[in-house]
Design a protein around this motif. Structure first.
Motif, PDB file in Angstrom:
ATOM      1  N   MET A  13       1.200 -16.183  -9.922  1.00  0.00           N
ATOM      2  CA  MET A  13       0.414 -14.989  -9.625  1.00  0.00           C
ATOM      3  C   MET A  13      -0.025 -14.988  -8.167  1.00  0.00           C
ATOM      4  SD  MET A  13      -1.843 -14.729 -13.143  1.00  0.00           S
ATOM      5  CE  MET A  13      -2.868 -13.389 -12.527  1.00  0.00           C
ATOM      6  N   ALA A  14      -0.293 -16.183  -7.612  1.00  0.00           N
ATOM      7  CA  ALA A  14      -0.666 -16.275  -6.203  1.00  0.00           C
ATOM      8  C   ALA A  14       0.484 -15.828  -5.315  1.00  0.00           C
ATOM      9  CB  ALA A  14      -1.086 -17.705  -5.865  1.00  0.00           C
ATOM     10  N   ASP A  15       1.709 -16.187  -5.698  1.00  0.00           N
ATOM     11  CA  ASP A  15       2.883 -15.732  -4.952  1.00  0.00           C
ATOM     12  C   ASP A  15       2.941 -14.209  -4.910  1.00  0.00           C
ATOM     13  OD1 ASP A  15       3.699 -18.324  -4.486  1.00  0.00           O
ATOM     14  OD2 ASP A  15       5.066 -18.378  -6.209  1.00  0.00           O
ATOM     15  N   VAL A  16       2.729 -13.595  -6.079  1.00  0.00           N
ATOM     16  CA  VAL A  16       2.755 -12.133  -6.167  1.00  0.00           C
ATOM     17  C   VAL A  16       1.641 -11.534  -5.320  1.00  0.00           C
ATOM     18  CG1 VAL A  16       2.517 -10.152  -7.711  1.00  0.00           C
ATOM     19  CG2 VAL A  16       3.798 -12.169  -8.471  1.00  0.00           C
ATOM     20  N   ALA A  17       0.442 -12.149  -5.397  1.00  0.00           N
ATOM     21  CA  ALA A  17      -0.706 -11.635  -4.648  1.00  0.00           C
ATOM     22  C   ALA A  17      -0.445 -11.672  -3.150  1.00  0.00           C
ATOM     23  CB  ALA A  17      -1.958 -12.443  -5.000  1.00  0.00           C
ATOM     24  N   ARG A  18       0.111 -12.790  -2.658  1.00  0.00           N
ATOM     25  CA  ARG A  18       0.422 -12.885  -1.228  1.00  0.00           C
ATOM     26  C   ARG A  18       1.445 -11.840  -0.812  1.00  0.00           C
ATOM     27  NH1 ARG A  18      -0.114 -18.498  -2.159  1.00  0.00           N
ATOM     28  NH2 ARG A  18       2.116 -18.647  -2.677  1.00  0.00           N
ATOM     29  N   GLU A  19       2.476 -11.674  -1.642  1.00  0.00           N
ATOM     30  CA  GLU A  19       3.542 -10.717  -1.319  1.00  0.00           C
ATOM     31  C   GLU A  19       3.008  -9.291  -1.271  1.00  0.00           C
ATOM     32  OE1 GLU A  19       7.363  -9.716  -0.243  1.00  0.00           O
ATOM     33  OE2 GLU A  19       6.708 -11.770  -0.715  1.00  0.00           O
ATOM     34  N   ALA A  20       2.072  -8.970  -2.185  1.00  0.00           N
ATOM     35  CA  ALA A  20       1.548  -7.605  -2.278  1.00  0.00           C
ATOM     36  C   ALA A  20       0.347  -7.375  -1.372  1.00  0.00           C
ATOM     37  CB  ALA A  20       1.159  -7.295  -3.725  1.00  0.00           C
ATOM     38  N   GLY A  21      -0.236  -8.466  -0.840  1.00  0.00           N
ATOM     39  CA  GLY A  21      -1.409  -8.323  -0.002  1.00  0.00           C
ATOM     40  C   GLY A  21      -2.652  -7.977  -0.789  1.00  0.00           C
ATOM     41  N   SER A  40      -1.026   3.272  -5.941  1.00  0.00           N
ATOM     42  CA  SER A  40      -0.323   2.665  -4.797  1.00  0.00           C
ATOM     43  C   SER A  40      -0.423   1.141  -4.847  1.00  0.00           C
ATOM     44  CB  SER A  40      -0.897   3.194  -3.479  1.00  0.00           C
ATOM     45  OG  SER A  40      -2.284   2.886  -3.375  1.00  0.00           O
ATOM     46  N   THR A  41      -1.606   0.637  -5.208  1.00  0.00           N
ATOM     47  CA  THR A  41      -1.770  -0.820  -5.302  1.00  0.00           C
ATOM     48  C   THR A  41      -0.959  -1.372  -6.471  1.00  0.00           C
ATOM     49  OG1 THR A  41      -4.001  -0.686  -4.379  1.00  0.00           O
ATOM     50  CG2 THR A  41      -3.446  -2.682  -5.609  1.00  0.00           C
ATOM     51  N   ARG A  42      -0.994  -0.674  -7.592  1.00  0.00           N
ATOM     52  CA  ARG A  42      -0.210  -1.106  -8.747  1.00  0.00           C
ATOM     53  C   ARG A  42       1.272  -1.194  -8.400  1.00  0.00           C
ATOM     54  NH1 ARG A  42      -0.106  -1.215 -14.322  1.00  0.00           N
ATOM     55  NH2 ARG A  42       1.834  -0.498 -15.277  1.00  0.00           N
ATOM     56  N   GLN A  43       1.772  -0.201  -7.663  1.00  0.00           N
ATOM     57  CA  GLN A  43       3.189  -0.199  -7.305  1.00  0.00           C
ATOM     58  C   GLN A  43       3.514  -1.365  -6.379  1.00  0.00           C
ATOM     59  OE1 GLN A  43       5.663   1.719  -8.660  1.00  0.00           O
ATOM     60  NE2 GLN A  43       6.835   0.137  -7.612  1.00  0.00           N
ATOM     61  N   ARG A  44       2.580  -1.705  -5.438  1.00  0.00           N
ATOM     62  CA  ARG A  44       2.812  -2.850  -4.554  1.00  0.00           C
ATOM     63  C   ARG A  44       2.918  -4.137  -5.364  1.00  0.00           C
ATOM     64  NH1 ARG A  44      -1.519  -1.328  -1.320  1.00  0.00           N
ATOM     65  NH2 ARG A  44      -2.411  -3.455  -1.376  1.00  0.00           N
ATOM     66  N   VAL A  45       2.047  -4.266  -6.358  1.00  0.00           N
ATOM     67  CA  VAL A  45       2.078  -5.459  -7.197  1.00  0.00           C
ATOM     68  C   VAL A  45       3.386  -5.532  -7.987  1.00  0.00           C
ATOM     69  CG1 VAL A  45       1.003  -6.624  -9.170  1.00  0.00           C
ATOM     70  CG2 VAL A  45      -0.421  -5.648  -7.352  1.00  0.00           C
ATOM     71  N   LEU A  46       3.801  -4.407  -8.580  1.00  0.00           N
ATOM     72  CA  LEU A  46       5.043  -4.396  -9.359  1.00  0.00           C
ATOM     73  C   LEU A  46       6.247  -4.713  -8.473  1.00  0.00           C
ATOM     74  CD1 LEU A  46       4.424  -1.249 -11.621  1.00  0.00           C
ATOM     75  CD2 LEU A  46       4.244  -3.659 -12.259  1.00  0.00           C
ATOM     76  N   THR A  47       6.249  -4.175  -7.245  1.00  0.00           N
ATOM     77  CA  THR A  47       7.338  -4.466  -6.309  1.00  0.00           C
ATOM     78  C   THR A  47       7.346  -5.937  -5.943  1.00  0.00           C
ATOM     79  OG1 THR A  47       7.218  -2.217  -5.406  1.00  0.00           O
ATOM     80  CG2 THR A  47       8.314  -3.898  -4.046  1.00  0.00           C
ATOM     81  N   ALA A  48       6.147  -6.500  -5.731  1.00  0.00           N
ATOM     82  CA  ALA A  48       6.041  -7.920  -5.394  1.00  0.00           C
ATOM     83  C   ALA A  48       6.514  -8.790  -6.550  1.00  0.00           C
ATOM     84  CB  ALA A  48       4.596  -8.265  -5.032  1.00  0.00           C
ATOM     85  N   MET A  49       6.260  -8.358  -7.776  1.00  0.00           N
ATOM     86  CA  MET A  49       6.741  -9.109  -8.938  1.00  0.00           C
ATOM     87  C   MET A  49       8.262  -9.173  -8.943  1.00  0.00           C
ATOM     88  SD  MET A  49       4.092  -7.672 -11.836  1.00  0.00           S
ATOM     89  CE  MET A  49       5.062  -8.308 -13.200  1.00  0.00           C
TER      90      MET A  49
END
Length: 342
Positions: A13-21, A40-49
């Motif tokens: 989850m930390a990897d995803v958080a860093r990637e999504a900011g 917009s934030t949800r989409q950044r998280v999904l893209t980072a996943m």
């Protein structure tokens, strides 16, 4: 290459958080739907996943949310192309909405269905889609309702308090039967499906409606095909044993029985439609390839599966309001097994 095993779920989850900011807490809220996150934030998280190849830990998610993001499916006759296509539609829509499918075949048997529903409840599915077996509305379905598990009936309606989606059965069957009457047939047989299920009851109603509204007397016979090819084969062979007094047309009330009827007529040496006209409820991929091409009613399985999944997931996710009992449309394919030359 990123080491995705380091730190377990929290590290991933930390990897995803860093990637999504964003924070790990925000990632958790997106995963577990525990708090509203801006689109917009949800989409950044999904893209980072996707970028980090994150895979949801279903067990950990279930411990947090008390939900498994899984849907139970109890259905019958999985070898029947109609039900196979319906399952495909359900699975595709469920996957699109983030849910997996846990399924089994009830074999249209009350006791098998009881065991299957118990297994699905033990698996803690978030909701169920059920094509009810005969007598289910007075035995198995009330147990699911009393358990509090959201439930949607599919393909067959029943007299229970839950969302339901099924095709129109009465009017399409009346339509194809009336067509045979319009062609002048005075002795028509109906090959009926499994007793005790609503689709059989409604299609018989459609057949009887057409007969009762005919402009001239029409002799009828109903033979039970039990919704299976073998059952229809035996019933047609028995019905046509007396070759001097036999129907000139058949209305077949599901696709598996249509195959059995055509085999029986072939083995009896009777040609469709020259000696016996034939129309059927249920279309299938090769119906337009047979010779003669089958006059048939097609069900919209894509819509049926999609609507059922959406109804169920909306209930799982908190939708309230009156239960919905919906009918999906059908399509009449007028070909030439009825005796027409089109």
């Amino acid at each position: 290459m990123r080491n995705f095993n380091a730190g377990g779920l929290l590290g991933k989850m930390a990897d995803v958080a860093r990637e999504a900011g964003v924070s790990i807490t925000t990632v958790s809220h997106v995963l577990n739907e525990t708090r509203t996150v801006s689109p917009s934030t949800r989409q950044r998280v999904l893209t980072a996943m996707d970028t980090t190849h994150f895979r949801r830990n279903a067990l950990a998610t279930a411990l947090v949310t008390s939900r498994t993001h899984s849907i139970g499916l109890s259905i019958s006759a999985l070898r029947n192309p109609y039900f196979a296509n319906l399952v495909h539609s359900i699975e595709k829509r469920a996957s699109t909405r983030g849910y997996s499918l846990v399924m089994g075949d009830s074999h249209d048997d009350e006791q098998c269905e009881e065991a299957l529903l118990g297994t699905l409840l033990d698996r803690q599915v978030d909701g169920m889609i059920i094509a009810p077996a005969p007598n289910s509305e007075s035995s198995n379905l009330p147990h699911v309702i009393n358990d509090g598990t959201p439930m949607v009936l599919i393909d067959r309606h029943a007299d229970v308090d839950c969302d339901q989606v099924a095709p129109d059965n009465v009017e399409p069957t009346r339509l194809i039967t009336s067509h045979l009457i319009d062609l002048g047939h005075t002795y028509i047989a109906a090959v009926t499906g499994l007793p005790g299920i609503q689709s059989t009851i409604e299609r018989v109603q459609g057949f009887e409606s057409a007969i009762s509204n005919a402009d001239f007397p029409v002799k009828t016979t109903m033979i039970e095909g039990n919704s299976k090819a073998k059952g229809a084969y035996r019933a047609v062979r028995e019905l046509f044993h007396d070759m001097e007094s036999r129907p000139t047309a058949l209305v077949v009330l599901n696709n598996a029985m249509t195959i059995g009827c055509m085999h029986a007529l072939r083995d009896l040496g009777l040609k469709v439609p020259n000696e016996v006209a034939l129309v059927c409820y249920d279309d299938f991929e090769w119906a337009d390839v047979f010779e003669p091409r089958l006059t048939a009613i097609e069900q919209d399985v894509k819509s049926m599966g999609r609507v059922a999944v959406d109804l169920l997931i909306d209930r799982i996710e908190g939708s309230e309001g009156p239960r919905q009992v919906l009918r999906t449309h059908t399509i009449y394919h007028h070909r030439n097994s009825c005796g027409c030359t089109n």
